[in-house]
Design a protein around this motif. Structure first.
Motif, PDB file in Angstrom:
ATOM      1  N   TYR A 121      33.101  20.100  -2.359  1.00 11.36           N
ATOM      2  CA  TYR A 121      34.203  19.622  -3.205  1.00 11.36           C
ATOM      3  C   TYR A 121      35.563  20.033  -2.669  1.00 11.36           C
ATOM      4  O   TYR A 121      36.553  19.345  -2.901  1.00 11.36           O
ATOM      5  N   GLU A 202      26.277  11.924   9.374  1.00  8.57           N
ATOM      6  CA  GLU A 202      26.701  12.037   7.982  1.00  8.57           C
ATOM      7  C   GLU A 202      27.180  10.700   7.444  1.00  8.57           C
ATOM      8  O   GLU A 202      26.861  10.316   6.312  1.00  8.57           O
ATOM      9  N   TYR A 206      25.597   8.679   4.314  1.00 11.09           N
ATOM     10  CA  TYR A 206      26.415   8.313   3.165  1.00 11.09           C
ATOM     11  C   TYR A 206      26.263   6.818   2.873  1.00 11.09           C
ATOM     12  O   TYR A 206      26.025   6.410   1.734  1.00 11.09           O
ATOM     13  N   ALA A 211      22.588  11.060  -1.697  1.00 13.30           N
ATOM     14  CA  ALA A 211      23.503  12.000  -2.358  1.00 13.30           C
ATOM     15  C   ALA A 211      23.799  13.152  -1.411  1.00 13.30           C
ATOM     16  O   ALA A 211      23.008  14.076  -1.269  1.00 13.30           O
ATOM     17  N   ILE A 212      24.925  13.071  -0.764  1.00 11.43           N
ATOM     18  CA  ILE A 212      25.255  14.056   0.261  1.00 11.43           C
ATOM     19  C   ILE A 212      25.666  15.380  -0.361  1.00 11.43           C
ATOM     20  O   ILE A 212      25.213  16.448   0.056  1.00 11.43           O
ATOM     21  N   GLY A 213      26.512  15.292  -1.365  1.00 14.26           N
ATOM     22  CA  GLY A 213      27.039  16.511  -1.976  1.00 14.26           C
ATOM     23  C   GLY A 213      25.923  17.410  -2.478  1.00 14.26           C
ATOM     24  O   GLY A 213      25.868  18.595  -2.153  1.00 14.26           O
ATOM     25  N   ARG A 214      25.025  16.811  -3.252  1.00 14.82           N
ATOM     26  CA  ARG A 214      23.942  17.593  -3.836  1.00 14.82           C
ATOM     27  C   ARG A 214      23.101  18.238  -2.738  1.00 14.82           C
ATOM     28  O   ARG A 214      22.751  19.416  -2.798  1.00 14.82           O
ATOM     29  N   LYS A 216      23.885  19.067   0.299  1.00  6.04           N
ATOM     30  CA  LYS A 216      24.556  20.197   0.972  1.00  6.04           C
ATOM     31  C   LYS A 216      24.578  21.415   0.074  1.00  6.04           C
ATOM     32  O   LYS A 216      24.356  22.543   0.522  1.00  6.04           O
TER      33      LYS A 216
ATOM     34  N   ARG B 322      37.989  12.447   3.530  1.00  5.41           N
ATOM     35  CA  ARG B 322      36.668  11.841   3.513  1.00  5.41           C
ATOM     36  C   ARG B 322      36.577  10.963   4.718  1.00  5.41           C
ATOM     37  O   ARG B 322      37.484  10.197   4.982  1.00  5.41           O
ATOM     38  N   HIS B 323      35.490  11.044   5.440  1.00  4.82           N
ATOM     39  CA  HIS B 323      35.387  10.198   6.611  1.00  4.82           C
ATOM     40  C   HIS B 323      35.568   8.786   6.118  1.00  4.82           C
ATOM     41  O   HIS B 323      34.861   8.356   5.226  1.00  4.82           O
TER      42      HIS B 323
ATOM     43  N   HIS C  76      29.916   5.011  -5.296  1.00  2.00           N
ATOM     44  CA  HIS C  76      29.188   5.649  -4.207  1.00  2.00           C
ATOM     45  C   HIS C  76      28.146   4.639  -3.724  1.00  2.00           C
ATOM     46  O   HIS C  76      27.611   3.890  -4.531  1.00  2.00           O
ATOM     47  N   LYS C  78      25.204   4.938  -3.130  1.00  3.86           N
ATOM     48  CA  LYS C  78      23.885   5.053  -3.747  1.00  3.86           C
ATOM     49  C   LYS C  78      23.821   4.253  -5.050  1.00  3.86           C
ATOM     50  O   LYS C  78      22.759   3.793  -5.454  1.00  3.86           O
TER      51      LYS C  78
HETATM   52  N1  LIG Z   1      32.861   7.597   3.509  1.00  7.34           N
HETATM   53  C1  LIG Z   1      32.141   8.676   3.718  1.00  7.34           C
HETATM   54  N2  LIG Z   1      31.484   8.810   4.871  1.00  7.34           N
HETATM   55  C2  LIG Z   1      30.747   9.904   5.123  1.00  7.34           C
HETATM   56  N3  LIG Z   1      30.613  10.938   4.270  1.00  7.34           N
HETATM   57  C3  LIG Z   1      31.237  10.832   3.084  1.00  7.34           C
HETATM   58  C4  LIG Z   1      32.028   9.733   2.750  1.00  7.34           C
HETATM   59  N4  LIG Z   1      32.525   9.928   1.530  1.00  7.34           N
HETATM   60  C5  LIG Z   1      32.053  11.090   1.121  1.00  7.34           C
HETATM   61  N5  LIG Z   1      31.292  11.656   2.051  1.00  7.34           N
HETATM   62  C6  LIG Z   1      30.644  12.976   1.992  1.00  7.34           C
HETATM   63  O1  LIG Z   1      30.017  13.120   0.735  1.00  7.34           O
HETATM   64  C7  LIG Z   1      30.167  14.430   0.242  1.00  7.34           C
HETATM   65  C8  LIG Z   1      30.662  14.441  -1.190  1.00  7.34           C
HETATM   66  O2  LIG Z   1      30.612  13.200  -1.656  1.00  7.34           O
HETATM   67  P1  LIG Z   1      30.220  12.950  -3.175  1.00  7.34           P
HETATM   68  O3  LIG Z   1      31.028  13.784  -4.066  1.00  7.34           O
HETATM   69  O4  LIG Z   1      30.276  11.511  -3.339  1.00  7.34           O
HETATM   70  O5  LIG Z   1      28.751  13.532  -3.234  1.00  7.34           O
HETATM   71  P2  LIG Z   1      27.461  12.832  -3.776  1.00  7.34           P
HETATM   72  O6  LIG Z   1      26.754  12.255  -2.608  1.00  7.34           O
HETATM   73  O7  LIG Z   1      27.840  11.911  -4.851  1.00  7.34           O
HETATM   74  O8  LIG Z   1      26.582  13.987  -4.308  1.00  7.34           O
HETATM   75  P3  LIG Z   1      26.366  14.452  -5.820  1.00  7.34           P
HETATM   76  O9  LIG Z   1      26.904  13.364  -6.682  1.00  7.34           O
HETATM   77  O10 LIG Z   1      24.936  14.636  -5.930  1.00  7.34           O
HETATM   78  O11 LIG Z   1      27.116  15.702  -5.919  1.00  7.34           O
HETATM   79  C9  LIG Z   1      31.160  15.119   1.143  1.00  7.34           C
HETATM   80  O12 LIG Z   1      30.483  16.099   1.896  1.00  7.34           O
HETATM   81  C10 LIG Z   1      31.694  14.041   2.048  1.00  7.34           C
HETATM   82  O13 LIG Z   1      31.807  14.543   3.386  1.00  7.34           O
END
Ligand SMILES: Nc1ncnc2c1ncn2[C@@H]1O[C@H](COP(=O)(O)OP(=O)(O)OP(=O)(O)O)[C@@H](O)[C@H]1O
Ligand SMILES: Nc1ncnc2c1ncn2[C@@H]1O[C@H](COP(=O)(O)OP(=O)(O)OP(=O)(O)O)[C@@H](O)[C@H]1O
Ligand SMILES: O[C@@H]1[C@@H](O)[C@H](O)OC[C@H]1O
Ligand SMILES: [Mg+2]
Ligand SMILES: [Mg+2]
Lengths: 330, 325, 516, 352
Positions: A121, A202, A206, A211-214, A216, B322-323, C76, C78
């Motif tokens: 975050y 990464e 994505y 779900a990347i955040g979760r 990590k 964010r990338h 997102h 997903k």
């Molecule tokens: N466009 C993008 N390309 C690559 N990575 C991305 C991009 N946008 C976000 N991320 C990566 O996603 C992570 C956080 O994104 P996000 O808050 O959307 O998490 P999430 O996947 O929704 O997970 P959760 O909702 O389970 O916490 C960061 O580590 C960021 O580097």
């Protein structure tokens, strides 16, 4: 083309790096045992295990973030913090001690969780995040133990640092349990898969809707947990807690070296904690060689440095048969 | 509205933000310190900080080059020591004439270790984080052996002392001038030369740089050599400052150097960053350490504050975008 | 009028801006089940941005997204995946170090007791690969070991495995050879008949003609027109896309050169590893020689060998009759050799994406733009500005990161970078991948002009029309050998496909004058 | 097994001086020599440790020791406490008779000492010792180093108010704590009204020098200073800042004593009180005595070597020709340990 290849070709390919680490350890350990005055005996193995498993567990901790293409420079400090905490909490009756164990592990997991939160975050690079949180965790450890001291539940400690009835060092059993309870489920879970995917690419992960955040956050949390397991085991070896930044630094750096020797690439996406375990064992055996070779005491640091350098440069052999120079730049 | 946001965007995406924000943080830190003692704002104190920052500044310059490439140099502690120990040893071995060669010789030894780093990283393709760690251990081994086995001279030559502690120009510390020269050289290198362009290119994508017809391995090697030389040069300065070289004199420089580079806005993964940022980062870290030291907070409080401040500042201005997919 | 059925996905008044750049402005789009909807537009028109909006990769600044009539926001990817939208992105979204099966099941793998069920996963992967017509890909093979075209098939399989309602393909066929495209088309047609809504982006007009039911044209981020496929002529469509019409796709070829002219580049028995076998080739200045054949038959390795990337190359390479040994790309690009290679994968091999257009364009010719290692920045800006104009690269300020350009414009930067070094031998690996018709035409004209100026051009392409339209002669590769030379009237799509599949092996009939 | 607790007096009390009146006495069953002895050192990367190792080797080579030792093995395991414990276990497993150790963290040695006792191995920790009375140990009294330093500074201040600068050692360490507590006990004794500024010098010259320079530039003037170690750097900072010369209690680094001698005329008053690397020799000697079955004090107090203004004598208690980093005291005549400074570090030293 590839369909001609059988499954085991790909399986072997996947585990090749791990197998090389196993082989490296086996060779080094064989030399050690062969030169040792009393050789393959339970006390010698137990001594080696007590020392080796500590680093192995921290190296496992390091493997998880590295697989995602990150790194955790705070593992050593979480290790030290857990050691200091355990020297207060893992005491008293076995039941109280068990409660202490839970708290220590939870504290480690919390440290890892914080790392994960900041990385995801706060969008900071793992390397610098954990460098800074490591300093904070060390400060906390120092607050707990301004000077070394404390104690640990002796029964538990003796049981874990001794040998099992069959002559197997108890620490090895602890390590196997950690692998079975933490690493294997992680590696085989959807989450562990996602972690590898993140390390591999990464952006692609994505875009694939993962779900990347979760992922990590869980990964760094588990790293914190494993580092705390290491700190806990250290307490069983030393019967005390010590806030030493030197020890934190040594374990962090050696864990990275173990991960690399174990065949996990630092850019992430491929590798295994099993490799890291053997990488750690190999590193530890390098240290043990001092004991069986008669070296001038002032030559010892140089000897260790040179062996370390040789071990990590081992992989360069593959460059000799490299035909396509582009393969250098993956 | 759009103009505002496009300005903000330019500021965000450019390299000026870390510099400006870092400078602002530096000022804030000083003002905060002055609540404790107004002497934190005295020219005396500030010049002293700049003098001391120069040592870190020279180390961080080398560290930055390596980080720009996408690597990291963990051999700083003992290469700094090698720089100090070998320069004084040279003065001892060759007597009067040795004093002349002392400084270049010390730096040369550091460059030699940097060369080994470069060979390992660029040609053997060992990850820099690991290879430089090994070189650090080897350097330590060599110095232990050298001290214990040959009892070298470790007294700084008068020239070293003068460079590190003298104030010969408008009362400015000579060490600061050394840092300024190194810094100007680095900025020129990074922004005005083909080598500098290649450093950024390699940090972004070595493969593409290689296919563009650049000897990326040689450039990498060169950066490690420069980094080794910088570390050793800092060792020489430090020797001049302490009037002697001693074991482990570089221990206090590894983490601060990395922190300074990153606080200065250089991407830890390489490819982006400005040297001016590193300069600001170095000043920031030096001040932070000094103020924490003098304010006599408990060791625990110092460590926690140090770590929290680094994270806090990065959260303010060092967050990755964010990338963009 | 264009479709009877209700649209399944509808985008209304979408706007997306990047700083000052308007990628989309009041964009409209709708697609219906059972139909293939083609998105057309030149490079940078906003097509990829539009589908990124559809798939939750970017959030629009304005506008609404309606899925089956209900308004949705995808924060997102997903969420879009969960809503049944699968996309094959222009920049592939595969994880290279993971296995094919892992990739295919990455979003939603089958599990048992909370752990990934690898057997079930393998079955799913095999089924998806089979549907995509790629049974030959081993599900356990790591993606990084596959060629680009195989990867694209994996990407398609991955999308199919999610059983989407809406399937989006952003130039998903750009790296595929004709044979593979054929298979993919059969599949897409079947999916359409099964009621899937398909959004299809391609710069290949013949593909659009064959596949699309509806077409939407975009220009400069705005929607220009939507019409039923076939209701407009190609020329009309192109004019809508680029605002002018195109007369000839390919510039006229000059008369064949006499075989006696000394070759600029010659290889004799060039072999490497077990991938290249005794390649004999001679290219005269002014010639454009094509490399044909299926993907992965040694064409790339041949280029890499000439460019000094490969170790252990056997055989001879002669430049202007002098034997040379190219040691490295650095050596290859020296003025006395003058070799340039435009690699196919611009993202990994061609560009430093976060660096500026300026830095990227100048990077291969820094030796010319500097003195004693010091950059002459005025010369550099002038050279870069000239190249931006010459290739009409769509960029407001050459100081911006090249990664923010549209795919086609990025590709132009890769080409421009090497043109700045004034090469004598130009090796191009699929240089028009992802480039719009207008730009393609410019590039073809450019290649011909370079040839006329005396450059020897070698062009590897997966697009047979390009080989036919552009090249004087084509060497067809099969398994690391040149199996056949085609030229003049012999150079037809039929001949190319047939030789590529190695159906005719009667090499005896090879006319001497083509091979020489 | 382990030693049995017996009553004193012990062997050679001139050398093996009991810590205080309450010190217990140990006796091990006598073993026949010559013995196998090991030195398990932790960290090596500083001059003190290098000097200590050279000292151990030199002492083992003296005729007196040579006759007693069949084997003398030195291993340095680095800063990792677990590695050092493993090294000790290895020595125990391999049947060594005695282990001298300079512990990374003495609190951690309880279990390994239990194992040593069980195997009848004599373990002698020195320098960084344990908070226990179950092991025979050799050290100088760290609290006393602190309090003696404090007393000396106060005596030379001739006032009960003013600003003192205390430069502490490596955080997280009991030696640092003990020296600090000893110093504070004296400086903060009832009746004293000192303002004490405390900075951390890590026992390292460079760190101490920077910390002192910072403190001086902020606080401007101090009346006295106590440095645990890194004294050369601390004094150097005073000189660089042109701070008026004051009483300084520091360690026994050669460089410090050189500065003290050179600047005495400008008013630099010094007490140089230090921890000698020669402790290793006394520990070796004690181990041999214990193996021979002699009665030994549990805690052996080695006299604290010190030199105070104006008694700095070149060639006697400091060495202008030796390196600044050299630790000056190596001789312990009461123990018959008479290794000359020049025997420890090379003779062809060219520092001048
Ligand atoms: N466009 C993008 N390309 C690559 N990575 C991305 C991009 N946008 C976000 N991320 C990566 O996603 C992570 C956080 O994104 P996000 O808050 O959307 O998490 P999430 O996947 O929704 O997970 P959760 O909702 O389970 O916490 C960061 O580590 C960021 O580097
Ligand atoms: N992340 C970004 N930052 C800045 N500008 C961007 C970004 N992404 C896209 N753009 C700009 O938006 C415009 C539309 O780009 P987009 O990729 O949608 O084009 P496209 O129609 O897909 O082109 P192509 O056919 O070349 O793939 C371009 O001008 C591009 O430079
Ligand atoms: O006792 C200390 C010793 O352990 C350390 O290594 O060097 C300085 C000494 O004061
Ligand atoms: Mg989220
Ligand atoms: Mg696009």
């Amino acid at each position: 083309m590839s369909s001609k290849r059988s499954d085991w070709y790909f399986r072997l390919r996947e585990h090749r790096a791990t197998l090389i680490a196993v082989a490296l350890f086996a060779v080094l350990f064989a030399v050690y045992i062969a030169k040792h005055q009393i050789g393959w005996t339970v006390p010698v193995l137990t001594t080696a295990a007590n020392k080796g498993v500590l680093l192995a567990v921290v190296a496992m901790a390091q493997t998880l973030p590295v697989l995602t293409g990150g790194i955790d420079l705070s593992v050593g400090m979480v290790f030290v913090l857990a050691n200091c905490l355990a020297s207060y909490l893992v005491v008293g009756t076995p039941l109280q001690a068990a409660g202490g164990v839970v708290v220590v592990l939870a504290a480690g997991a919390l440290c890892g969780f914080l790392n994960g939160l900041i990385i995801v975050y706060g969008r900071l690079q793992p390397i610098i995040t954990t460098l800074a949180t490591g300093i904070v965790y060390y400060g906390l450890a120092l607050g707990l133990r301004p000077v070394p001291g404390g104690d640990v539940q002796a029964g538990l400690a003796d049981a874990l640092t001794g040998a099992l009835p069959g002559g197997v060092p108890a620490m090895i059993a602890v390590l196997c349990a950690t692998v079975v309870l933490v690493w294997l489920p992680y590696r085989r879970s959807v989450l562990g898969r996602a972690a590898l995917a993140i390390g591999s690419s990464e952006a692609a992960t994505y875009m694939s809707g993962v779900a990347i955040g979760r992922t990590k956050i869980v990964t760094y949390t588990l790293a914190g947990l494993l580092a705390a397991v290491g700190g806990l085991l250290l307490t069983f070896v030393t019967f005390s807690g010590e806030a030493s930044s030197a020890i934190g630094g040594v374990y962090t750096l050696n864990s990275i070296a173990a991960v690399v020797i174990g065949g996990t690439v630092l850019s992430g996406g491929a590798g295994s904690a099993i490799g890291s375990i053997f990488g750690a064992f190999a590193l530890r055996t390098i240290g043990d060689l001092l004991f069986v070779f008669d070296l001038e005491p002032l030559w010892q640091p140089l000897f260790q440095g040179v062996i370390l350098l040789t071990a990590v440069s081992f992989g360069a052999v593959r460059l000799l048969k490299l035909q396509n120079r582009l393969d250098l730049y993956r | 509205m759009t103009r505002m946001s496009s300005l903000a965007l330019r500021l965000r995406s450019s390299e000026h933000l870390p510099v400006a924000a870092g400078a602002a943080c530096t000022l804030a830190l000083l003002l905060f310190g002055s609540l404790y003692s107004s002497n934190f704002l005295s020219p005396d104190y500030l010049l002293l900080q700049l003098q001391i920052a120069s040592f870190l500044g020279v180390v961080a310059t080398g560290a930055m080059l390596v980080i720009l490439l996408g690597g990291i140099d963990l051999s700083v502690p003992w290469v700094v020591t090698v720089g100090g120990m070998m320069s004084t040893a040279a003065a001892g071995w060759w007597g009067e004439s040795g004093a002349v060669f002392a400084i270049p010789f010390g730096i040369l030894c550091g460059a030699a270790l940097g060369l080994l780093n470069g060979i390992g990283v660029a040609y053997l393709r060992v990850p820099s984080m690991i290879f430089t760690l090994g070189i650090n251990a080897v350097a330590q081994g060599l110095i232990v052996l050298q001290t214990g086995g040959f009892a070298p001279q470790d007294r700084a030559t008068p020239a070293m002392h003068l460079i590190a502690t003298g104030r010969s120009w408008f009362g400015l510390p000579n060490a600061l001038l050394v840092w300024a020269v190194v810094g100007a050289g680095t900025m020129f290198l990074l922004h005005r030369t083909t080598l500098g362009r290649s450093i950024y290119a390699i940090g972004n994508r070595e493969r593409a740089a290689y296919l563009s017809g650049v000897n990326t391995r040689f450039v990498t090697l060169l950066c490690f050599v420069i980094a080794g030389a910088c570390s050793a040069a800092a060792g020489v300065l430090l020797t001049g400052y302490s009037t002697k070289a001693y074991q482990a004199m570089g221990d206090a420089y590894q983490l601060p150097a990395i922190a300074a580079v990153v606080l200065g806005g250089t991407n830890i993964l390489g490819g982006r960053g400005s040297h001016l940022g590193t300069v600001v980062g170095v000043v920031l870290i030096t001040l932070l350490q000094s103020i924490l030291s003098v304010m006599q907070i408990s060791e625990m409080g110092r460590q926690v504050t140090y770590g929290v401040v680094i994270i806090g500042m990065l959260l303010i201005y060092g967050r990755g975008r964010r990338h963009s997919a | 009028m264009q479709n009877a059925r209700e649209p399944v996905l509808q985008l209304v008044d979408i706007a997306k801006r990047y700083g000052g750049v308007r990628a989309l402005e009041r964009a409209q789009f709708a697609c219906a089940p059972g139909r293939v909807h083609a998105l057309l537009g030149e490079n940078g028109a906003g097509k990829s941005t539009l589908i990124k909006v559809m798939t939750g990769v970017v959030q629009p600044d304005e506008g609404r997204i309606l899925l089956e009539g209900a308004e949705r926001r995808f924060a997102h990817p997903k969420e879009a995946v969960a809503a049944g939208i699968a996309c094959i992105f222009q920049e592939l979204s595969l994880m290279p170090s993971l296995s094919v099966a892992d990739n295919i099941c990455i979003t939603d793998p089958p599990t048992r007791f909370g752990l990934v069920d690898r057997r079930a996963q393998r079955r799913i992967a095999e089924a998806a690969l089979a549907r995509a017509g790629a049974e030959d890909i081993h599900p356990l093979a790591p993606v990084e070991s596959l060629t680009l075209s195989r990867r694209q098939l994996v990407e398609i399989a991955k999308a199919l495995a999610r059983q989407p309602k809406i399937l989006i393909l952003d130039e998903a066929t750009s790296a595929l050879t004709a044979a593979d495209v054929l298979r993919v088309f059969t599949l897409l047609k079947r999916l359409r008949s099964e009621g899937m809504a398909i959004v299809y982006i391609s710069h290949r007009m013949n593909e659009i003609a064959e596949l699309a039911d509806d077409c939407s044209v975009f220009r400069n981020g705005s929607h220009v027109a939507t019409f039923a496929a076939g209701s407009r002529s190609d020329a009309e469509v192109v004019e809508m896309m680029i605002g002018r019409n195109i007369e000839h796709a390919f510039p006229p070829k000059p008369a064949p050169r006499p075989a006696t002219a000394a070759p600029a580049l010659e290889t004799r028995g060039l072999s490497w590893s077990n991938r290249l076998h005794a390649i004999d080739m001679a290219v005269r200045p002014g010639e454009i020689v094509g490399l044909g054949g299926l993907d992965g038959q040694g064409q790339r390795e041949f280029f890499l060998a000439l460019f000094g990337v490969l170790r252990g190359v056997r055989g001879e390479v002669l430049l202007d009759g002098r034997p040379i040994e190219v040691q490295s790309p650095k050596h290859a690009k020296r003025p006395e050799l003058g070799i340039a290679l435009v690699p196919e994968d611009r993202k990994t091999d061609g560009l430093m994406l976060p660096m500026s257009v300026n830095d990227n364009l100048g990077y291969a010719s820094l030796d010319r733009l500097s003195r004693a290692g010091v950059l002459r920045r005025d010369d550099e800006s002038a050279a870069v500005a000239g190249m931006v104009r010459r290739l009409s690269i769509k960029v407001a300020d050459p100081g911006v990161a090249v990664g923010t350009l549209s795919g086609g414009n990025q590709q132009k930067v890769v080409i421009g970078k090497w043109l700045l070094n004034a090469p004598r031998i130009l090796l191009l690996s699929d240089p028009t991948r992802g480039i719009d018709v207008g730009t393609k035409q410019e590039i073809y004209a450019l290649l011909r002009k370079l040839a006329e100026e005396g450059v020897a051009v070698l062009l590897y392409s997966t697009d047979y029309a390009e080989l036919i339209g552009c090249c004087d002669r084509v060497a067809v590769f099969y398994d690391g050998r040149i199996v056949r030379w085609l030229a003049g009237p012999e150079l037809t799509e039929h001949a190319l496909v047939a030789t590529a599949l190695n159906l005719e092996t009667d090499l005896e009939t090879q006319p001497e004058n083509i091979a020489a | 097994a382990g030693p049995s607790v017996v009553s004193g007096p012990g062997e050679n009390p001139g050398c093996f001086k009991p810590w205080d009146a309450n010190t217990k006495y140990f006796q091990w069953p006598a073993k026949k020599g010559p013995y196998r002895m090991a030195l398990a050192n932790g960290f090596v990367g500083n001059t003190w440790r290098i000097q200590m190792i050279k000292m151990a080797k030199a002492y083992a080579a003296t005729p007196e020791m040579k006759a007693q030792l069949k084997e003398f093995k030195i291993v340095s395991t680095g800063t990792d406490v677990a590695a050092q414990i493993a090294a000790m276990d290895n020595f125990i497993n391999s049947g060594y008779d005695a282990i001298i150790t300079l512990a990374v963290n003495p609190a951690a040695f309880a279990p390994v000492i239990r194992r040593a006792n069980a195997a009848g191995v004599v373990v002698v920790p020195f320098d960084n010792v344990l908070d226990t009375d179950q092991v025979m140990m050799v050290n100088e009294d760290q609290t006393s180093i602190g309090s003696q330093s404090g007393e000396w500074v106060l005596k030379n201040l001739k006032a009960k108010t003013g600003k003192l600068l205390e430069v502490r050692g490596l955080p997280g360490n009991s030696v640092d704590r003990d020296r600090h507590l000893g110093f504070r006990k004296v400086a903060e004794a009832p009746g004293n009204k000192f303002e004490i500024v405390e900075v951390v010098g890590n026992w390292d010259d460079g760190t101490a020098q920077k910390a002192v320079a910072d403190a001086v530039s902020v606080h401007k003037k101090f009346d006295g200073m106590f440095v645990q170690a890194g004294s050369t750097g601390a004094v150097r900072a005073l000189i660089d800042a042109k701070h008026p010369m004051i009483p300084v209690a520091g360690a026994d680094e050669n460089g410090f004593r050189k500065l003290c001698a050179a600047n005495a005329k400008d008013g630099l008053l010094c007490a140089s009180i230090g921890q000698s690397p020669g402790l290793v020799a006394i520990s070796m000697k004690a181990a041999v005595a214990a193996l021979q079955g002699k009665v030994m004090p549990q805690m052996i107090s080695v006299p604290i070597p010190q030199a105070t203004h104006p008694n700095f004598k070149a060639g006697e208690n400091f060495y202008p020709d030796l390196t600044d980093n050299f630790f000056t005291t190596n001789e312990f005549p009461a123990c018959d340990v008479n290794l000359k400074a020049t025997d420890i570090m090379s003779k062809d030293e060219k520092n001048n």
